[in-house]
Design a protein around this motif. Structure first.
Motif, PDB file in Angstrom:
ATOM      1  N   MET A 117       0.814  -1.210   0.000  1.00  0.00           N
ATOM      2  CA  MET A 117       0.000   0.000   0.000  1.00  0.00           C
ATOM      3  C   MET A 117       0.851   1.264   0.000  1.00  0.00           C
ATOM      4  SD  MET A 117      -3.247  -0.401  -0.060  1.00  0.00           S
ATOM      5  CE  MET A 117      -3.459  -1.851  -1.025  1.00  0.00           C
ATOM      6  N   HIS A 118       2.133   1.127   0.245  1.00  0.00           N
ATOM      7  CA  HIS A 118       3.015   2.291   0.274  1.00  0.00           C
ATOM      8  C   HIS A 118       3.805   2.433  -1.019  1.00  0.00           C
ATOM      9  CE1 HIS A 118       2.083   1.615   4.499  1.00  0.00           C
ATOM     10  NE2 HIS A 118       2.365   2.885   4.701  1.00  0.00           N
ATOM     11  N   TRP A 150      -4.301   0.741  -8.874  1.00  0.00           N
ATOM     12  CA  TRP A 150      -5.577   0.741  -8.166  1.00  0.00           C
ATOM     13  C   TRP A 150      -6.589  -0.222  -8.758  1.00  0.00           C
ATOM     14  CZ3 TRP A 150      -5.749   6.726  -7.960  1.00  0.00           C
ATOM     15  CH2 TRP A 150      -5.200   7.170  -6.757  1.00  0.00           C
ATOM     16  N   ARG A 151      -6.416  -0.549 -10.029  1.00  0.00           N
ATOM     17  CA  ARG A 151      -7.481  -1.304 -10.688  1.00  0.00           C
ATOM     18  C   ARG A 151      -7.363  -2.793 -10.448  1.00  0.00           C
ATOM     19  NH1 ARG A 151      -6.258  -0.454 -16.276  1.00  0.00           N
ATOM     20  NH2 ARG A 151      -4.192  -0.250 -15.405  1.00  0.00           N
ATOM     21  N   LEU A 188      -5.913  -6.348  -8.128  1.00  0.00           N
ATOM     22  CA  LEU A 188      -5.965  -6.937  -6.802  1.00  0.00           C
ATOM     23  C   LEU A 188      -4.628  -6.754  -6.084  1.00  0.00           C
ATOM     24  CD1 LEU A 188      -7.191  -8.800  -4.699  1.00  0.00           C
ATOM     25  CD2 LEU A 188      -6.508 -10.707  -6.130  1.00  0.00           C
ATOM     26  N   PRO A 189      -4.615  -5.972  -5.015  1.00  0.00           N
ATOM     27  CA  PRO A 189      -3.366  -5.872  -4.268  1.00  0.00           C
ATOM     28  C   PRO A 189      -3.203  -7.105  -3.385  1.00  0.00           C
ATOM     29  CG  PRO A 189      -5.043  -4.503  -3.251  1.00  0.00           C
ATOM     30  CD  PRO A 189      -5.702  -5.216  -4.401  1.00  0.00           C
ATOM     31  N   LEU A 234      -1.983  -8.405  -0.337  1.00  0.00           N
ATOM     32  CA  LEU A 234      -1.435  -7.957   0.935  1.00  0.00           C
ATOM     33  C   LEU A 234      -1.055  -9.151   1.791  1.00  0.00           C
ATOM     34  CD1 LEU A 234      -3.739  -4.977   1.904  1.00  0.00           C
ATOM     35  CD2 LEU A 234      -1.849  -5.095   0.305  1.00  0.00           C
ATOM     36  N   LEU A 275     -13.330  -9.951  -8.167  1.00  0.00           N
ATOM     37  CA  LEU A 275     -12.210  -9.023  -7.945  1.00  0.00           C
ATOM     38  C   LEU A 275     -12.434  -8.201  -6.678  1.00  0.00           C
ATOM     39  CD1 LEU A 275      -9.589  -7.587  -8.812  1.00  0.00           C
ATOM     40  CD2 LEU A 275     -10.971  -6.074 -10.243  1.00  0.00           C
ATOM     41  N   ASP A 292     -11.982 -10.509  -3.613  1.00  0.00           N
ATOM     42  CA  ASP A 292     -10.567 -10.850  -3.384  1.00  0.00           C
ATOM     43  C   ASP A 292      -9.810  -9.638  -2.832  1.00  0.00           C
ATOM     44  OD1 ASP A 292     -11.040 -13.388  -4.282  1.00  0.00           O
ATOM     45  OD2 ASP A 292     -10.130 -13.111  -6.251  1.00  0.00           O
ATOM     46  N   THR A 293     -10.118  -8.461  -3.369  1.00  0.00           N
ATOM     47  CA  THR A 293      -9.461  -7.245  -2.883  1.00  0.00           C
ATOM     48  C   THR A 293      -9.836  -7.001  -1.425  1.00  0.00           C
ATOM     49  OG1 THR A 293      -9.576  -6.345  -5.124  1.00  0.00           O
ATOM     50  CG2 THR A 293      -9.131  -4.777  -3.365  1.00  0.00           C
ATOM     51  N   SER A 335      -7.819  -8.994   0.977  1.00  0.00           N
ATOM     52  CA  SER A 335      -6.529  -8.372   1.261  1.00  0.00           C
ATOM     53  C   SER A 335      -6.671  -7.240   2.269  1.00  0.00           C
ATOM     54  CB  SER A 335      -5.929  -7.810  -0.036  1.00  0.00           C
ATOM     55  OG  SER A 335      -5.187  -8.796  -0.708  1.00  0.00           O
ATOM     56  N   PHE A 336      -7.700  -6.412   2.083  1.00  0.00           N
ATOM     57  CA  PHE A 336      -7.859  -5.246   2.953  1.00  0.00           C
ATOM     58  C   PHE A 336      -8.270  -5.633   4.369  1.00  0.00           C
ATOM     59  CE2 PHE A 336      -8.288  -2.547  -0.958  1.00  0.00           C
ATOM     60  CZ  PHE A 336      -7.170  -1.791  -0.686  1.00  0.00           C
ATOM     61  N   ARG A 368      -4.368  -5.023  11.758  1.00  0.00           N
ATOM     62  CA  ARG A 368      -3.060  -4.531  12.198  1.00  0.00           C
ATOM     63  C   ARG A 368      -3.238  -3.561  13.361  1.00  0.00           C
ATOM     64  NH1 ARG A 368      -0.360  -2.874   6.346  1.00  0.00           N
ATOM     65  NH2 ARG A 368      -0.360  -4.965   5.464  1.00  0.00           N
ATOM     66  N   ARG A 391      -4.035   2.210   9.158  1.00  0.00           N
ATOM     67  CA  ARG A 391      -4.164   3.171   8.082  1.00  0.00           C
ATOM     68  C   ARG A 391      -3.066   2.955   7.047  1.00  0.00           C
ATOM     69  NH1 ARG A 391      -5.357   9.597   8.191  1.00  0.00           N
ATOM     70  NH2 ARG A 391      -7.167   8.845   9.312  1.00  0.00           N
ATOM     71  N   VAL A 392      -3.479   2.961   5.764  1.00  0.00           N
ATOM     72  CA  VAL A 392      -2.522   2.828   4.667  1.00  0.00           C
ATOM     73  C   VAL A 392      -2.753   3.972   3.684  1.00  0.00           C
ATOM     74  CG1 VAL A 392      -2.163   0.338   4.862  1.00  0.00           C
ATOM     75  CG2 VAL A 392      -4.093   1.220   3.533  1.00  0.00           C
ATOM     76  N   PHE A 395     -11.065   1.718  -3.223  1.00  0.00           N
ATOM     77  CA  PHE A 395      -9.758   1.527  -3.851  1.00  0.00           C
ATOM     78  C   PHE A 395      -9.906   1.274  -5.350  1.00  0.00           C
ATOM     79  CE2 PHE A 395      -6.355  -1.372  -5.169  1.00  0.00           C
ATOM     80  CZ  PHE A 395      -5.223  -0.752  -4.706  1.00  0.00           C
ATOM     81  N   LEU A 396     -10.767   0.326  -5.715  1.00  0.00           N
ATOM     82  CA  LEU A 396     -10.911  -0.056  -7.120  1.00  0.00           C
ATOM     83  C   LEU A 396     -11.577   1.045  -7.928  1.00  0.00           C
ATOM     84  CD1 LEU A 396     -12.006  -3.785  -6.610  1.00  0.00           C
ATOM     85  CD2 LEU A 396      -9.834  -2.997  -7.566  1.00  0.00           C
TER      86      LEU A 396
END
Lengths: 176, 328
Positions: free
Chosen positions: A69-70, A76-77, A79-80, A82, B38, B41-42, B45-46, B52, B56-57, B317-318
């Motif tokens: 994320m940094h 952005w589009r 899948l990150p 993590l 999508l 799945d995203t 991750s979040f 944590r 904040r990211v 985010f997306l």
């Protein structure tokens, strides 16, 4: 030059030397934590921890940090992916040794410094990498380097570690 | 990580993932199954970020997110606000009671004013079905539907799908029963779209006046027999009776609703022991669900709230990465 850069035996000796260098620079290594950068840096930090602990005679805290994320090239589009960020306690006032497998542009380390800053204020931050392949895009350098490998920008460095289900090897490959 | 990548940026989309391409999130009906996957799945991750110690990211640093809630809401607004803050966006809350909408300004003008302040994302909650679609016709910002009339509540449908997938490992082939006030429920509609697109079998149950057969055209099973609806369900999603949306009374009384369709311990015997009990909240204890079932070990009601935050972070985010090419 392509092919195997580090075989299993050499990789093991390289990690031992890196641990010695960290001990040499930081004395008793009290208030020192190793923080691996996801993913392979975490595996390396988990190996360096016991090596260093054996040298200094007390346990060494090992943590992991996810810098996705940094990043400045975050898409952005998509899948990150993590992975966990977990530190062995507060890093404020401590010496943090960031650990990563390959130092290249330096952007991952820039992101890691930002991510660390979000989590506390270390007394100092040092950087240990297994491979420094050059091509820096930022004013970042490593304090501890396993091996310097001059590369062309299109070549690939592949680090494989037993923890990921292979044998310990580092290879330099031409783009396929 | 990925420091050995060659010329490709490390954040690049893996070949297997279809990148997000939409400017807005208006509904789930128009999304493809891949879009839904999508987002889910995203969100997975979040979710880790919310566990944590520092939650904040920075990806939305410098972006302005406006919560435009023309219809009152507390939980959805707070969830969106927190999601935006966790991604480092600046958030402005705008409620109808304290706004120029009260002074006769149109929704269109309100939004054009917000855009003149360079808002990046507008999260709209509105009592009129289709309000976000109307904004999308001229908006330059990203519009996220936070509930429009009885039409859709996309992020609720997504967080319900997320919670089901997290517990059951999949959605395809599952039997999901949605019980209650389907007719007036945007939650039901978004759930129906998400679940059907992801391959679940959806059964709708409740009083016939609130669960008309027309929903069979969506591809759902409609039954007014509670035992039949509960017996083979892998998931039971209970909906609140929306007194505020009913212009005429469609059932005799809340007491009668509870007597016929309320989930109580006796009826829990019909429910499979590993079935999930869900509810979008706010729950009316003793009306659609008995309190000890809501607090019981099959209930995932509070997990839905936790997951809602992760899903809304994923959507923000997306959508921020979505192209603004089709803006007019």
């Amino acid at each position: 030059m392509t092919g195997v850069i580090l075989d299993p035996a050499t990789l093991g000796r390289t990690l031992t030397r890196l641990a010695h260098e960290i001990a040499e620079r930081n004395g008793t290594c009290t208030d020192l934590v190793l923080v691996g950068i996801q993913r392979r840096g975490v595996t390396l930090a988990e190996r360096l921890g016991p090596l260093l602990a054996g040298m200094v005679g007390h346990p060494i805290g090992v943590g992991c940090i996810d810098v996705t994320m940094h990043r400045d090239d975050l898409d952005w589009r998509s899948l990150p992916e993590l992975r966990p960020t977990a530190l062995p306690g507060d890093i404020t006032g401590k010496t943090v040794v960031l650990v990563d497998d390959v130092l290249f542009h330096g952007r991952t380390i820039r992101a890691a410094l930002d991510a660390l800053h979000d989590l506390g204020r270390p007394l100092r931050v040092q950087l240990a990498v297994l491979i420094d392949r050059g091509h820096r895009e930022l004013p970042i350098r490593a304090d501890y380097v396993g091996k310097n490998i001059p590369t062309s920008i299109h070549q690939r460095i592949n680090v494989r570690l037993t923890e990921d289900g292979g044998t310990d090897t580092v290879t330099l490959e031409e783009p396929g | 990580m990925n420091s050995n990548a060659t010329a490709t940026p490390t954040g690049q989309t893996p070949a297997s993932v279809t990148p997000w391409s939409r400017q807005h999130l208006l509904d789930l009906q128009s999304l493809a199954p891949e879009d839904l996957t999508l987002i889910l799945d995203t969100a997975r991750s979040f979710k880790a970020i919310n566990e944590r110690s520092i939650k904040r990211v920075p990806p939305l640093r410098g972006k302005t997110v406006i919560n435009l809630f023309v219809e009152p809401s507390t939980r959805t607004r707070i969830s969106f606000e927190l999601a935006a803050l966790r991604l480092s966006a600046d958030v402005i809350n705008f409620s109808a009671e304290a706004s120029s909408l009260k002074k006769g300004e149109t929704l269109r003008d309100t939004v054009r004013n917000l855009e003149a302040l360079n808002a990046d994302v507008i999260i709209l909650r509105h009592g009129a079905s289709g309000a976000p679609h109307y904004l999308a016709r001229f908006a330059r910002s990203h519009i996220i539907n936070a509930g429009d009339g009885a039409h859709e509540h996309p992020t609720q449908g997504l967080l319900d799908a997320f919670t089901i997938r997290e517990h059951k490992g999949r959605i395809e082939g599952l039997k999901v029963t949605i019980l209650g006030d389907i007719l007036f429920s945007r939650v039901a509609r978004s759930n129906i779209w998400a679940l059907l697109k992801l391959g679940a079998h959806v059964t709708l149950c409740g009083p016939p006046t609130l669960v008309p057969r027309v929903f069979e055209r969506f591809g759902c099973r409609v039954t007014w027999n509670l035992e039949e609806a509960l017996r083979d369900a892998d998931v039971v999603n209970l909906l609140r009776v929306q007194h505020e949306r009913q212009r005429v009374t469609l059932f005799p009384s809340l007491g009668e609703y509870t007597a016929l369709f309320g989930l109580n311990q006796a009826r829990m015997k019909w429910v499979k022991p590993d079935a999930l009990i869900m509810h979008p909240g706010p729950i009316n204890r003793g009306v659609e669900i008995e309190g000890d079932i809501a607090d019981g070990n099959q209930s995932v009601i509070l997990e839905q709230v936790t997951n809602g935050l992760a899903v809304r972070m994923a959507v923000l985010f997306l959508v921020n990465g979505g192209r603004v090419a089709d803006a007019k």
